[in-house]
Design a protein around this motif. Structure first.
Motif, PDB file in Angstrom:
ATOM      1  N   ASP A  68       0.816  -1.209   0.000  1.00 62.74           N
ATOM      2  CA  ASP A  68       0.000   0.000   0.000  1.00 62.74           C
ATOM      3  C   ASP A  68       0.853   1.264   0.000  1.00 62.74           C
ATOM      4  N   GLU A  69       2.111   1.138   0.330  1.00 62.58           N
ATOM      5  CA  GLU A  69       2.986   2.299   0.481  1.00 62.58           C
ATOM      6  C   GLU A  69       4.166   2.218  -0.466  1.00 62.58           C
ATOM      7  N   GLY A  70       4.833   3.377  -0.626  1.00 58.55           N
ATOM      8  CA  GLY A  70       5.973   3.468  -1.523  1.00 58.55           C
ATOM      9  C   GLY A  70       7.287   3.188  -0.820  1.00 58.55           C
ATOM     10  N   PHE A  71       8.379   3.729  -1.403  1.00 59.00           N
ATOM     11  CA  PHE A  71       9.734   3.528  -0.905  1.00 59.00           C
ATOM     12  C   PHE A  71      10.097   2.050  -0.845  1.00 59.00           C
ATOM     13  N   LEU A  72       9.761   1.335  -1.918  1.00 64.27           N
ATOM     14  CA  LEU A  72      10.054  -0.102  -1.948  1.00 64.27           C
ATOM     15  C   LEU A  72      10.955  -0.478  -3.115  1.00 64.27           C
ATOM     16  N   GLU A 100      -2.408  -0.959  -2.965  1.00 63.91           N
ATOM     17  CA  GLU A 100      -2.557   0.196  -3.839  1.00 63.91           C
ATOM     18  C   GLU A 100      -1.430   0.327  -4.864  1.00 63.91           C
ATOM     19  N   GLN A 101      -0.204  -0.039  -4.480  1.00 59.95           N
ATOM     20  CA  GLN A 101       0.920   0.145  -5.386  1.00 59.95           C
ATOM     21  C   GLN A 101       0.817  -0.776  -6.603  1.00 59.95           C
ATOM     22  N   GLY A 102       0.420  -2.020  -6.382  1.00 59.29           N
ATOM     23  CA  GLY A 102       0.221  -2.931  -7.505  1.00 59.29           C
ATOM     24  C   GLY A 102      -0.914  -2.464  -8.397  1.00 59.29           C
ATOM     25  N   ALA A 103      -1.993  -1.943  -7.766  1.00 60.93           N
ATOM     26  CA  ALA A 103      -3.128  -1.426  -8.542  1.00 60.93           C
ATOM     27  C   ALA A 103      -2.697  -0.264  -9.416  1.00 60.93           C
ATOM     28  N   ASP A 118      -8.822  -4.609  -0.441  1.00 56.47           N
ATOM     29  CA  ASP A 118      -7.965  -3.931   0.529  1.00 56.47           C
ATOM     30  C   ASP A 118      -6.962  -4.901   1.122  1.00 56.47           C
ATOM     31  N   SER A 119      -5.778  -4.385   1.408  1.00 51.78           N
ATOM     32  CA  SER A 119      -4.749  -5.193   2.047  1.00 51.78           C
ATOM     33  C   SER A 119      -5.138  -5.523   3.489  1.00 51.78           C
ATOM     34  N   PRO A 120      -4.821  -6.718   3.975  1.00 56.27           N
ATOM     35  CA  PRO A 120      -5.079  -7.049   5.387  1.00 56.27           C
ATOM     36  C   PRO A 120      -4.294  -6.186   6.364  1.00 56.27           C
ATOM     37  N   TRP A 149       1.635 -12.579   5.733  1.00 56.65           N
ATOM     38  CA  TRP A 149       2.649 -12.384   6.768  1.00 56.65           C
ATOM     39  C   TRP A 149       4.036 -12.221   6.120  1.00 56.65           C
ATOM     40  N   SER A 150       4.381 -13.158   5.238  1.00 59.04           N
ATOM     41  CA  SER A 150       5.678 -13.115   4.576  1.00 59.04           C
ATOM     42  C   SER A 150       5.808 -11.874   3.703  1.00 59.04           C
ATOM     43  N   ALA A 151       4.742 -11.529   2.986  1.00 58.37           N
ATOM     44  CA  ALA A 151       4.775 -10.357   2.109  1.00 58.37           C
ATOM     45  C   ALA A 151       4.957  -9.070   2.894  1.00 58.37           C
ATOM     46  N   LYS A 152       4.319  -8.975   4.070  1.00 54.68           N
ATOM     47  CA  LYS A 152       4.457  -7.769   4.889  1.00 54.68           C
ATOM     48  C   LYS A 152       5.879  -7.643   5.433  1.00 54.68           C
TER      49      LYS A 152
END
Length: 280
Positions: A82-86, A112-115, A129-131, A223-226
């Motif tokens: 959902d956020e940047g700086f990745l 949101e970033q993938g969208a 929405d992301s969990p 969990w792993s993705a976060k």
């Protein structure tokens, strides 16, 4: 040559920007550490679910839900942030999706970033929405129910998920995993049971088991993705800090070179004026 005032202004700006990025990196590191303190997915529960499924299979229970339908489109779930700086994280995830997506396949996006990437390349998708950091079970349930409904109604014949798997703080791996139909390979092993009682029927048992399995598998994936997201943000911000330091080192060299040139010019002019004065 850049004027000394401009060089000094650029150095001051970069120093302030570096301080800001350091604060952001500290915040990302704190988020990462706090998230790791929360309850981790229970891997043993998934293993027990796998064993139960192996028992069902070895006892002769079957269902068309376990058979891939090659003629049907596939559904691909994209787990983004959902956020940047990745850095390149979301870009790599979308590329992974596009490498295997066929024109008839459908896409479900979380984050949101993938969208944003998918909109830019004009790919149709369903959004959820992301969990979030809490790994909200209600949001996971909505994603699971939508995907399973598509699969159960035979709108799609296969289900894949693309996500970033956390390995360690410096390493994340982009994964493409087949979720449905369930593999009937070695991971689902169990001894057959005699006089196994099935209620209400085999189809309902398989459907219920798949939904339960998806629920816990999604929890593991999110969990792993976060964790991967936090780690990637930390490394991206650290890379930005290092890059700013290199730029500032170059600016300092240019600044002192400029000052040295001015000093050298002043000495030459002063020496020349004294020689002219003596000649007179």
């Amino acid at each position: 040559m850049i004027p000394a005032g401009k060089l000094k202004s650029n150095m001051e700006f970069n120093r302030n920007l570096g301080d800001l990025i350091e604060v952001m990196k500290l915040a990302a590191t704190t988020q990462f550490n706090q998230f790791r303190l929360r309850e981790e997915p229970e891997a043993d529960f998934i293993r027990q679910l796998d064993q139960v499924f192996g028992v069902l299979l070895s006892s002769g229970i079957s269902s068309d839900l376990l058979t891939p339908k090659e003629s049907l489109p596939a559904l691909i779930l994209l787990v983004s942030s959902d956020e940047g700086f990745l850095g390149e994280l979301n870009f790599l995830l979308v590329n992974k999706l596009m490498d295997m997506k066929r024109p008839q396949d459908s896409v479900v996006c979380v984050g949101e970033q993938g969208a944003r990437y998918l909109r830019e390349i004009k790919i149709n998708f369903s959004f959820f929405d992301s969990p979030g950091e809490r790994i909200d079970s209600e949001k996971i349930g909505k994603i699971r129910d939508y995907i399973f409904k598509q699969y159960l109604s035979r709108s799609v014949g296969k289900v894949y998920v693309v996500y970033s798997r956390f390995i360690n703080i410096t390493s994340q791996q982009t994964e493409l995993e087949a979720l449905l139909p369930l593999s009937q390979g070695a991971s689902f092993t169990g001894k057959p049971l005699r006089n196994l009682l099935i209620e209400p029927d085999e189809q309902s048992i398989i459907e219920g088991w798949i939904k339960l399995w998806l629920n816990f598998r999604f929890y593991q994936i999110f969990w792993s993705a976060k964790l991967a997201e936090f780690a990637a943000r930390i490394m991206h911000l650290e890379g930005s800090v290092q890059e700013l330091r290199k730029i500032n080192t170059h600016l300092r060299l240019e600044y002192f070179k400029y000052l040295h040139g001015l000093s050298y010019k002043s000495i030459r002019e002063l020496s020349a004026s004294r020689l002219l004065g003596k000649n007179k």
